[in-house]
Design a protein around this motif. Structure first.
Motif, short mmCIF file in Angstrom:
data_model
loop_
_atom_site.label_atom_id
_atom_site.label_comp_id
_atom_site.label_asym_id
_atom_site.label_seq_id
_atom_site.Cartn_x
_atom_site.Cartn_y
_atom_site.Cartn_z
N SER A 25 34.32 44.29 44.37
CA SER A 25 35.29 43.53 43.60
C SER A 25 36.68 44.07 43.87
O SER A 25 36.85 45.23 44.24
CB SER A 25 34.98 43.60 42.10
N VAL A 65 43.73 38.28 54.15
CA VAL A 65 42.79 37.28 53.62
C VAL A 65 42.73 36.02 54.49
O VAL A 65 41.88 35.17 54.26
CB VAL A 65 43.11 36.89 52.16
N TYR A 70 38.48 34.81 50.78
CA TYR A 70 39.44 35.22 49.75
C TYR A 70 40.80 34.53 49.89
O TYR A 70 41.75 34.92 49.24
CB TYR A 70 39.63 36.74 49.79
N ASP A 72 41.85 31.90 48.67
CA ASP A 72 42.31 31.34 47.40
C ASP A 72 43.17 32.33 46.61
O ASP A 72 43.86 31.94 45.67
CB ASP A 72 41.12 30.91 46.53
N LEU A 73 43.13 33.60 46.99
CA LEU A 73 43.94 34.61 46.30
C LEU A 73 45.39 34.61 46.74
O LEU A 73 46.22 35.29 46.14
CB LEU A 73 43.34 36.01 46.53
N GLY A 111 44.57 37.78 39.43
CA GLY A 111 43.39 37.15 40.03
C GLY A 111 42.51 38.20 40.67
O GLY A 111 42.72 39.40 40.47
N PHE A 113 38.48 38.98 42.97
CA PHE A 113 37.11 38.56 43.25
C PHE A 113 36.15 39.60 42.69
O PHE A 113 36.46 40.77 42.59
CB PHE A 113 36.86 38.31 44.74
N GLU A 117 33.08 37.04 45.35
CA GLU A 117 33.39 35.64 45.04
C GLU A 117 34.68 35.58 44.22
O GLU A 117 34.79 36.24 43.18
CB GLU A 117 32.23 35.03 44.25
N VAL A 118 35.64 34.77 44.67
CA VAL A 118 36.92 34.64 43.97
C VAL A 118 36.66 34.03 42.60
O VAL A 118 35.91 33.07 42.45
CB VAL A 118 37.89 33.75 44.78
N LYS A 119 37.28 34.63 41.59
CA LYS A 119 37.09 34.20 40.20
C LYS A 119 38.42 33.77 39.59
O LYS A 119 39.49 34.27 39.98
CB LYS A 119 36.52 35.35 39.35
#
Length: 166
Positions: A25, A65, A70, A72-73, A111, A113, A117-119
């Motif tokens: 993470s 990334v 990742y 989306d971060l 933000g 992950f 997994e991106v959360k």
């Protein structure tokens, strides 16, 4: 820009990619406004849980990334950015950072992950409030030992009853 400078920057991006790939993470935070003493305290809390926090340039993170799960971060790489990485306990960074952010308004989680997994922020906050691995194991051990105690008491009661009858 010299070739040496380009090579050095490429090496920094490569190291950041390795950090991301090895981590279970990673939580991205904005630490703007925290004093040196507060950041030192936060780093100590994280280090005690085998979590490492790095201040990384946004451009380096953006390149690291690129082409990964990742991407989306990228929206979180704005302003002063620090990333807390955990290779073992995926929930530890979220728990520590959420608790610290609740006590210090200057720290904000942007933000991250969890378990590769991106959360969303809501998901990260949900994970942060969940019991940790040790707490869950303790709860499981307690739940498993309770029926065993009941069986042991029942067997003892039957044995005591037979002893009284004899």
């Amino acid at each position: 820009m010299s070739e040496a400078a380009i090579a050095k920057k490429a090496e920094i991006v490569k190291q950041t990619v390795e950090l991301l790939n090895n981590a279970e993470s990673a939580i991205v935070v904005d630490y703007r406004g925290l004093s040196v003493a507060e950041i030192t305290d936060l780093r100590k809390q994280l280090r005690d849980a085998d979590v490492h926090m790095h201040v990384i340039k946004n451009k380096v993170l953006d390149r690291a990334v690129e082409g990964t799960d990742y991407e989306d971060l990228r929206d979180t790489f704005v302003g002063p950015t620090a990333v807390a990485f955990s290779d073992e306990d995926p929930i530890a960074p979220a728990k520590i950072l959420k608790k610290f952010a609740d006590d210090h308004d200057q720290l904000s989680i942007k933000g991250g992950f969890i378990e590769k997994e991106v959360k969303t922020l809501d998901e990260i906050n949900t994970f942060a409030t969940m019991p940790g691995r040790d707490e869950l194991l303790s709860m499981l051990a307690s739940a498993l030992s309770d029926p065993m105690r009941k069986i042991a008491r029942a067997v003892k009661a039957v044995a005591d009853k037979e002893n009284e009858a004899a």
